[in-house]
Motif scaffolding. Structure first.
Motif, PDB file in Angstrom:
ATOM      1  N   LEU A 154     -20.636 -15.846  91.253  1.00 33.22           N
ATOM      2  CA  LEU A 154     -20.756 -16.864  92.290  1.00 33.22           C
ATOM      3  C   LEU A 154     -19.366 -17.415  92.553  1.00 33.22           C
ATOM      4  CD1 LEU A 154     -22.429 -18.882  94.039  1.00 33.22           C
ATOM      5  CD2 LEU A 154     -22.532 -20.317  92.017  1.00 33.22           C
ATOM      6  N   LEU A 155     -18.891 -17.288  93.784  1.00 32.35           N
ATOM      7  CA  LEU A 155     -17.594 -17.814  94.170  1.00 32.35           C
ATOM      8  C   LEU A 155     -17.819 -18.966  95.121  1.00 32.35           C
ATOM      9  CD1 LEU A 155     -14.473 -17.630  94.345  1.00 32.35           C
ATOM     10  CD2 LEU A 155     -14.803 -16.111  96.288  1.00 32.35           C
ATOM     11  N   SER A 156     -17.229 -20.116  94.847  1.00 34.82           N
ATOM     12  CA  SER A 156     -17.365 -21.290  95.706  1.00 34.82           C
ATOM     13  C   SER A 156     -15.987 -21.771  96.114  1.00 34.82           C
ATOM     14  CB  SER A 156     -18.091 -22.421  94.976  1.00 34.82           C
ATOM     15  OG  SER A 156     -19.373 -22.011  94.608  1.00 34.82           O
ATOM     16  N   GLU A 157     -15.919 -22.335  97.303  1.00 35.06           N
ATOM     17  CA  GLU A 157     -14.647 -22.829  97.818  1.00 35.06           C
ATOM     18  C   GLU A 157     -14.903 -24.099  98.616  1.00 35.06           C
ATOM     19  OE1 GLU A 157     -11.411 -21.542 101.204  1.00 35.06           O
ATOM     20  OE2 GLU A 157     -12.616 -19.994 100.266  1.00 35.06           O
ATOM     21  N   PHE A 158     -14.022 -25.073  98.459  1.00 37.13           N
ATOM     22  CA  PHE A 158     -14.091 -26.300  99.240  1.00 37.13           C
ATOM     23  C   PHE A 158     -12.708 -26.557  99.816  1.00 37.13           C
ATOM     24  CE2 PHE A 158     -15.437 -30.298 100.684  1.00 37.13           C
ATOM     25  CZ  PHE A 158     -14.400 -31.194 100.474  1.00 37.13           C
ATOM     26  N   GLN A 159     -12.637 -26.862 101.104  1.00 37.28           N
ATOM     27  CA  GLN A 159     -11.345 -27.182 101.687  1.00 37.28           C
ATOM     28  C   GLN A 159     -11.504 -28.181 102.810  1.00 37.28           C
ATOM     29  OE1 GLN A 159     -10.438 -23.660 104.796  1.00 37.28           O
ATOM     30  NE2 GLN A 159      -9.469 -23.363 102.903  1.00 37.28           N
ATOM     31  N   VAL A 160     -10.437 -28.928 103.065  1.00 35.44           N
ATOM     32  CA  VAL A 160     -10.404 -29.937 104.113  1.00 35.44           C
ATOM     33  C   VAL A 160      -9.196 -29.655 104.993  1.00 35.44           C
ATOM     34  CG1 VAL A 160     -10.198 -32.390 104.611  1.00 35.44           C
ATOM     35  CG2 VAL A 160     -11.475 -31.648 102.604  1.00 35.44           C
ATOM     36  N   LEU A 161      -9.414 -29.607 106.307  1.00 36.62           N
ATOM     37  CA  LEU A 161      -8.339 -29.381 107.271  1.00 36.62           C
ATOM     38  C   LEU A 161      -8.216 -30.590 108.176  1.00 36.62           C
ATOM     39  CD1 LEU A 161      -9.177 -25.795 108.486  1.00 36.62           C
ATOM     40  CD2 LEU A 161      -7.147 -26.449 107.242  1.00 36.62           C
ATOM     41  N   ILE A 162      -7.002 -30.997 108.455  1.00 34.64           N
ATOM     42  CA  ILE A 162      -6.750 -32.060 109.414  1.00 34.64           C
ATOM     43  C   ILE A 162      -5.580 -31.605 110.285  1.00 34.64           C
ATOM     44  CG2 ILE A 162      -6.121 -34.471 109.751  1.00 34.64           C
ATOM     45  CD1 ILE A 162      -7.090 -34.956 106.858  1.00 34.64           C
ATOM     46  N   PHE A 163      -5.788 -31.566 111.598  1.00 30.47           N
ATOM     47  CA  PHE A 163      -4.703 -31.205 112.504  1.00 30.47           C
ATOM     48  C   PHE A 163      -5.007 -31.747 113.892  1.00 30.47           C
ATOM     49  CE2 PHE A 163      -7.699 -27.733 112.554  1.00 30.47           C
ATOM     50  CZ  PHE A 163      -7.808 -27.390 113.886  1.00 30.47           C
ATOM     51  N   HIS A 164      -4.086 -31.553 114.814  1.00 30.75           N
ATOM     52  CA  HIS A 164      -4.267 -32.017 116.185  1.00 30.75           C
ATOM     53  C   HIS A 164      -4.553 -30.821 117.089  1.00 30.75           C
ATOM     54  CE1 HIS A 164      -2.387 -35.523 114.451  1.00 30.75           C
ATOM     55  NE2 HIS A 164      -2.797 -36.202 115.496  1.00 30.75           N
ATOM     56  N   TYR A 165      -5.588 -30.937 117.922  1.00 30.06           N
ATOM     57  CA  TYR A 165      -5.911 -29.848 118.836  1.00 30.06           C
ATOM     58  C   TYR A 165      -5.433 -30.145 120.247  1.00 30.06           C
ATOM     59  CZ  TYR A 165      -9.976 -32.465 120.585  1.00 30.06           C
ATOM     60  OH  TYR A 165     -10.797 -33.396 121.153  1.00 30.06           O
ATOM     61  N   ASP A 166      -4.982 -31.367 120.500  1.00 27.90           N
ATOM     62  CA  ASP A 166      -4.419 -31.761 121.788  1.00 27.90           C
ATOM     63  C   ASP A 166      -3.533 -32.972 121.529  1.00 27.90           C
ATOM     64  OD1 ASP A 166      -3.875 -31.723 124.466  1.00 27.90           O
ATOM     65  OD2 ASP A 166      -5.934 -32.001 125.134  1.00 27.90           O
ATOM     66  N   TYR A 167      -2.791 -33.412 122.521  1.00 27.15           N
ATOM     67  CA  TYR A 167      -1.907 -34.558 122.342  1.00 27.15           C
ATOM     68  C   TYR A 167      -2.702 -35.784 121.908  1.00 27.15           C
ATOM     69  CZ  TYR A 167       1.576 -31.731 124.670  1.00 27.15           C
ATOM     70  OH  TYR A 167       2.428 -30.731 124.998  1.00 27.15           O
ATOM     71  N   ASP A 168      -2.334 -36.359 120.746  1.00 26.26           N
ATOM     72  CA  ASP A 168      -2.944 -37.568 120.191  1.00 26.26           C
ATOM     73  C   ASP A 168      -4.444 -37.440 119.949  1.00 26.26           C
ATOM     74  OD1 ASP A 168      -0.486 -38.897 120.166  1.00 26.26           O
ATOM     75  OD2 ASP A 168      -0.738 -39.507 122.260  1.00 26.26           O
ATOM     76  N   LEU A 169      -4.955 -36.238 119.770  1.00 26.47           N
ATOM     77  CA  LEU A 169      -6.367 -36.021 119.474  1.00 26.47           C
ATOM     78  C   LEU A 169      -6.481 -35.243 118.160  1.00 26.47           C
ATOM     79  CD1 LEU A 169      -7.738 -35.082 123.008  1.00 26.47           C
ATOM     80  CD2 LEU A 169      -7.928 -37.272 121.844  1.00 26.47           C
ATOM     81  N   ALA A 170      -6.952 -35.919 117.122  1.00 33.66           N
ATOM     82  CA  ALA A 170      -7.051 -35.306 115.796  1.00 33.66           C
ATOM     83  C   ALA A 170      -8.365 -34.547 115.648  1.00 33.66           C
ATOM     84  CB  ALA A 170      -6.952 -36.375 114.717  1.00 33.66           C
ATOM     85  N   TYR A 171      -8.337 -33.586 114.775  1.00 35.29           N
ATOM     86  CA  TYR A 171      -9.478 -32.720 114.504  1.00 35.29           C
ATOM     87  C   TYR A 171      -9.577 -32.583 112.987  1.00 35.29           C
ATOM     88  CZ  TYR A 171     -12.338 -28.506 115.217  1.00 35.29           C
ATOM     89  OH  TYR A 171     -13.346 -27.582 115.248  1.00 35.29           O
ATOM     90  N   ARG A 172     -10.736 -32.887 112.415  1.00 35.75           N
ATOM     91  CA  ARG A 172     -10.930 -32.811 110.981  1.00 35.75           C
ATOM     92  C   ARG A 172     -12.081 -31.853 110.674  1.00 35.75           C
ATOM     93  NH1 ARG A 172      -9.303 -37.178 112.939  1.00 35.75           N
ATOM     94  NH2 ARG A 172     -11.283 -37.963 113.669  1.00 35.75           N
ATOM     95  N   LYS A 173     -11.899 -31.066 109.632  1.00 32.38           N
ATOM     96  CA  LYS A 173     -12.922 -30.099 109.235  1.00 32.38           C
ATOM     97  C   LYS A 173     -13.014 -30.077 107.718  1.00 32.38           C
ATOM     98  CE  LYS A 173     -13.788 -25.151 109.106  1.00 32.38           C
ATOM     99  NZ  LYS A 173     -13.228 -23.840 109.354  1.00 32.38           N
ATOM    100  N   ALA A 174     -14.231 -30.185 107.205  1.00 26.31           N
ATOM    101  CA  ALA A 174     -14.482 -30.022 105.773  1.00 26.31           C
ATOM    102  C   ALA A 174     -15.407 -28.823 105.616  1.00 26.31           C
ATOM    103  CB  ALA A 174     -15.123 -31.271 105.194  1.00 26.31           C
ATOM    104  N   SER A 175     -15.071 -27.931 104.696  1.00 23.48           N
ATOM    105  CA  SER A 175     -15.837 -26.697 104.518  1.00 23.48           C
ATOM    106  C   SER A 175     -16.259 -26.542 103.067  1.00 23.48           C
ATOM    107  CB  SER A 175     -15.004 -25.482 104.890  1.00 23.48           C
ATOM    108  OG  SER A 175     -14.641 -25.520 106.227  1.00 23.48           O
ATOM    109  N   LEU A 176     -17.461 -26.045 102.898  1.00 20.66           N
ATOM    110  CA  LEU A 176     -17.963 -25.671 101.595  1.00 20.66           C
ATOM    111  C   LEU A 176     -18.523 -24.269 101.736  1.00 20.66           C
ATOM    112  CD1 LEU A 176     -18.605 -26.499  98.694  1.00 20.66           C
ATOM    113  CD2 LEU A 176     -20.778 -27.380  99.518  1.00 20.66           C
ATOM    114  N   TYR A 177     -18.073 -23.360 100.887  1.00 21.24           N
ATOM    115  CA  TYR A 177     -18.439 -21.951 100.999  1.00 21.24           C
ATOM    116  C   TYR A 177     -18.845 -21.446  99.621  1.00 21.24           C
ATOM    117  CZ  TYR A 177     -17.868 -16.930 101.693  1.00 21.24           C
ATOM    118  OH  TYR A 177     -18.077 -15.586 101.738  1.00 21.24           O
ATOM    119  N   SER A 178     -19.905 -20.665  99.589  1.00 23.81           N
ATOM    120  CA  SER A 178     -20.331 -20.059  98.340  1.00 23.81           C
ATOM    121  C   SER A 178     -20.775 -18.621  98.601  1.00 23.81           C
ATOM    122  CB  SER A 178     -21.482 -20.864  97.740  1.00 23.81           C
ATOM    123  OG  SER A 178     -21.762 -20.411  96.450  1.00 23.81           O
ATOM    124  N   ASN A 179     -20.378 -17.718  97.726  1.00 23.83           N
ATOM    125  CA  ASN A 179     -20.691 -16.308  97.866  1.00 23.83           C
ATOM    126  C   ASN A 179     -21.252 -15.815  96.533  1.00 23.83           C
ATOM    127  OD1 ASN A 179     -20.855 -13.686  98.704  1.00 23.83           O
ATOM    128  ND2 ASN A 179     -18.672 -13.281  98.556  1.00 23.83           N
TER     129      ASN A 179
END
Length: 165
Positions: free
Chosen positions: A40-65
């Motif tokens: 069982l492989l599990s992964e957790f990660q958090v991404l924070i970046f901007h997709y347009d001027y002054d507009l932030a985008y946040r993503k949290a991922s949980l993955y298991s295989n």
């Protein structure tokens, strides 16, 4: 017997290409559990970046295989994967007027079968993906035949269907 190991990776910095300004951070945690029935492989990660001027985008991922145990001499492998993604983004006034999502959850579940023989390689995968207002089912089949040294014929079939839009 189960052996567990979690490996926190270092904090990666994501930079914007034009002017090398820091746009976000990427912490990642990998966990691997081995049992008599497979791995069982599990992964957790958090991404924070901007997709347009002054507009932030946040993503949290949980993955298991889950990889099912196989005979060491066999070329067949099977596995099941489950993932969850949480998205949150700042919206521009135009997107707010269009009633666009600012937060949403995306789930994914899939099964994969692979037989990696050297002459007749084949694989099959079936998956589903869903969120609040849609559900999608996909299937993919792949076959590769090596009929002469360095000469191969590959065929890939893909089908998808939106159950709910």
């Amino acid at each position: 017997m189960i052996r567990n190991s979690c490996i926190p990776s270092r904090l990666h910095t994501v930079r914007e290409r034009e002017n090398s300004q820091v746009q976000g951070l990427l912490p990642t945690l990998f966990c691997l559990q081995k049992a008599s029935s497979g791995a069982l492989l599990s992964e957790f990660q958090v991404l924070i970046f901007h997709y347009d001027y002054d507009l932030a985008y946040r993503k949290a991922s949980l993955y298991s295989n889950i990889s099912f145990r196989k005979n060491p001499r066999s070329t067949v492998s099977r596995g099941v994967a489950l993932s969850y993604n949480y998205f949150e983004r700042d919206l521009s006034p135009e997107r707010i007027a269009k009633n666009d999502y600012d937060k949403y959850n995306l789930w994914s579940l899939g099964y994969g079968y692979s037989d990696s023989q050297s002459i007749h390689e084949k694989s099959l995968s079936v998956s589903t993906q869903w969120m609040e207002d849609f559900n999608k089912i996909t299937a993919e089949g792949f076959y590769r035949w090596e009929f002469a040294p360095r000469q191969k014929l590959s065929v890939r079939l893909f089908a998808g269907y939106f159950v709910k839009k």
